[in-house]
Design a protein around this motif. Structure first.
Motif, short mmCIF file in Angstrom:
data_model
loop_
_atom_site.label_atom_id
_atom_site.label_comp_id
_atom_site.label_asym_id
_atom_site.label_seq_id
_atom_site.Cartn_x
_atom_site.Cartn_y
_atom_site.Cartn_z
N LEU A 123 3.15 -110.63 -81.16
CA LEU A 123 2.65 -111.16 -82.43
C LEU A 123 1.17 -110.84 -82.67
N ALA A 124 0.52 -110.11 -81.77
CA ALA A 124 -0.92 -109.87 -81.87
C ALA A 124 -1.26 -109.06 -83.11
N PRO A 125 -2.22 -109.51 -83.94
CA PRO A 125 -2.59 -108.79 -85.16
C PRO A 125 -3.74 -107.80 -84.96
N SER A 126 -4.40 -107.82 -83.80
CA SER A 126 -5.55 -106.95 -83.57
C SER A 126 -5.62 -106.57 -82.11
N MET A 127 -6.47 -105.58 -81.80
CA MET A 127 -6.62 -105.16 -80.41
C MET A 127 -7.21 -106.27 -79.56
N THR A 128 -8.13 -107.04 -80.14
CA THR A 128 -8.72 -108.15 -79.39
C THR A 128 -7.67 -109.20 -79.06
N ALA A 129 -6.85 -109.55 -80.05
CA ALA A 129 -5.79 -110.53 -79.81
C ALA A 129 -4.78 -110.02 -78.78
N LEU A 130 -4.48 -108.73 -78.84
CA LEU A 130 -3.55 -108.15 -77.88
C LEU A 130 -4.12 -108.21 -76.47
N ALA A 131 -5.43 -107.91 -76.33
CA ALA A 131 -6.05 -107.98 -75.01
C ALA A 131 -6.02 -109.40 -74.45
N LEU A 132 -6.27 -110.39 -75.30
CA LEU A 132 -6.23 -111.78 -74.85
C LEU A 132 -4.81 -112.18 -74.45
#
Length: 507
Positions: A126-135
């Motif tokens: 569900l990650a909308p951005s690279m930062t969210a995906l990394a977290l």
């Protein structure tokens, strides 16, 4: 009858060489007893296989989708963090999993790891951005960090050291599936469907793993040993490893190597490592006990496997960039090109694991494999600009095969050298250093491949001949670094004592 007293475990023998830690009668029974009947082992192995499949598939299905994810979410210079964030989290929790497994039991910790991994997978999808995906990958790594070490510990609980290589080859079938299906499946999802499916697929697999692990292990008695958890040491370890990986990941991409942020991170990492070393010396029961690290077998096997496995994982992360950007392959074809390299590691592990149970001089197997692999990697570095894709893929497959021959030898040698009460801690300690090395080498390979503005090539539809040549030339450094890592792996494996394995030899 009075129960036998457990003798203290020495760090080093008086004669100057390592001694096998003394055991009480109950410990010997665990180490040398035959495995449970096949009817009991079958559901256990299925449950462990499913748990390991989650971690193994994650390492192969993600890499071929990375260029597509970078183009979709932006920030392609941060692509290595899709892998590195997972590794950083798993680095920190792996020693804790080993301690908690010794205290609370293997089954409970396996269930907790699988559940956390599944939750992290949903967040990744569900990650909308690279930062969210990394977290989200950090959460996923907190769950997956202990799965492989815990599975190996359960096997060590049930079978003798001589038979462990054979049983670990059964789990190698899991890696065959992950190594062959993962790259192709990840490329197919990325090219024809959506990259988020590489994370959604963990939901049904995770639920099946939860059911099988619970049913397979709850019928066996839990092996528990009292330990104290060093949370201060864990915090220092988090700061030390996290800042080091950040420095290597950002150096040459986000910041110049000589910049203040990189120097600051490296200085903070060095300070944190010093504090962690101090804590290890003074803590009543440190996170990584010195009685384990003081054994030369443990040190040499761990360092050898850390360099070898770290190089293998780093190669699997950067090669899709070469295949898809420099060579112009599609995501699906890139996955197919990765299959020989990924499968070769499993083939090498299967061969050495089987031979380990029937030969006495088992160390020659990884030495032969690692030596050939280092030469193949050096040849790939020399010929990368002129060799065909088939030749290059073949050379890297030989390198991966060499890494595979080392992995079961290193793992079983460590387990054979420690006391049964330290099986969980020792196995997790080895896995910790492997993952730390993998995180550092992934960051290093990523910086070598994508530094100097080459990360921008990922967003381009087609490279000019000059740009393609520039990207290919950067992989000369990657393959040279691969050869150096395999050389170190060979050197420390050569230093490792090939101690006779406990248990009867099969004929």
């Amino acid at each position: 009858m009075k129960a036998p007293e457990t003798q203290p475990v020495p760090c080093c023998g008086a004669t100057g060489y390592d001694e096998l830690p003394p055991k009480d009668a109950s410990m010997l029974a665990i180490d040398d007893s035959p495995p449970p009947p096949a009817a009991e082992m079958r559901p256990i192995m299925v449950g462990l296989g499913l748990a390991m499949l989650l971690s193994a598939l994650d390492g192969t299905i993600v890499v071929t989708a990375m260029p597509t994810i970078g183009a979709d979410l932006g920030e392609p210079e941060n692509l290595p963090w899709i892998v590195t964030a997972y590794l950083v989290a798993s680095i920190v929790v792996t020693p804790l999993y080993g301690k908690f497994a010794d205290v609370y039991g293997r089954r409970i910790m396996l269930l907790a790891g699988v559940a956390t991994f599944v939750l992290g997978s949903v967040a990744c999808a569900l990650a909308p951005s690279m930062t969210a995906l990394a977290l989200a990958r950090l959460v996923q790594g907190m769950g997956g960090g202990g799965l492989i070490a815990l599975a190996q510990t359960v096997i060590a609980d049930l079978v003798s050291p001589r038979e462990r290589g054979r049983y670990q080859t059964y789990l190698a079938a899991v890696f065959v599936v992950a190594s062959t299906a993962g790259p192709a499946l990840g490329g197919y999802f990325a090219q024809y469907l959506h990259w988020s499916l590489i994370f959604w697929i963990n939901l049904p697999l995770g639920l099946a793993a939860l059911a099988m692990v619970n049913s397979g292990l709850k019928r066996l008695p839990e092996r528990r040993h009292p330990h104290r958890i060093d949370y201060i040491g864990a915090a220092l370890l988090t700061l030390a490893s996290g800042s080091m990986v950040l420095a290597l990941g950002w150096g040459g991409t986000r910041y110049p190597w000589a910049s203040a942020p990189i120097f600051g991170l490296l200085a903070f990492s060095a300070l944190s490592w010093s504090a962690f070393a101090w804590r290890t010396r003074v803590a009543q029961e440190p996170l990584i006990p010195m009685r384990i690290l003081s054994l030369s077998i443990v040190r040499n096997a761990t360092i050898s496997s850390s360099f070898g496995l770290g190089a293998s994982i780093g190669l699997s992360v950067v090669m899709p960039i070469y295949f898809e950007v420099a060579a112009g392959l599609s995501a699906h074809d890139s996955g197919l090109a990765l299959i020989p390299m990924m499968a070769a590691t499993v083939v090498g592990a299967t061969i050495s694991g089987r031979l380990m149970a029937v030969v006495d001089h088992y160390k020659f197997i990884p030495l032969l494999g690692l030596g050939a692999g280092a030469l193949a990697a050096a040849l790939a570095a020399w010929k990368v600009e002129s060799a065909s894709l088939i030749v290059l893929d073949s050379l890297l497959t030989i390198a991966s095969l060499g890494v595979g021959t080392m992995l079961p030898i290193a793992t079983v040698s460590v387990q054979n050298a420690v006391d049964s009460r330290d099986l969980g801690t020792a196995t997790a300690t080895m896995q910790f250093f492997r993952q730390l090395a993998a995180a550092l080498i992934v960051a290093l390979f990523g910086a070598l491949a994508l530094g100097g503005g080459r990360a921008d090539y990922i967003a381009e539809a087609r490279l000019s001949p000059e740009e393609a040549a520039r990207l290919a030339a950067s992989f000369k450094l990657v393959f040279a670094a691969l050869a150096v890592c395999m050389g170190f792996s060979f050197a420390f494996m050569a230093r490792m004592e090939a101690r006779p394995l406990r248990g009867e030899r099969r004929h």
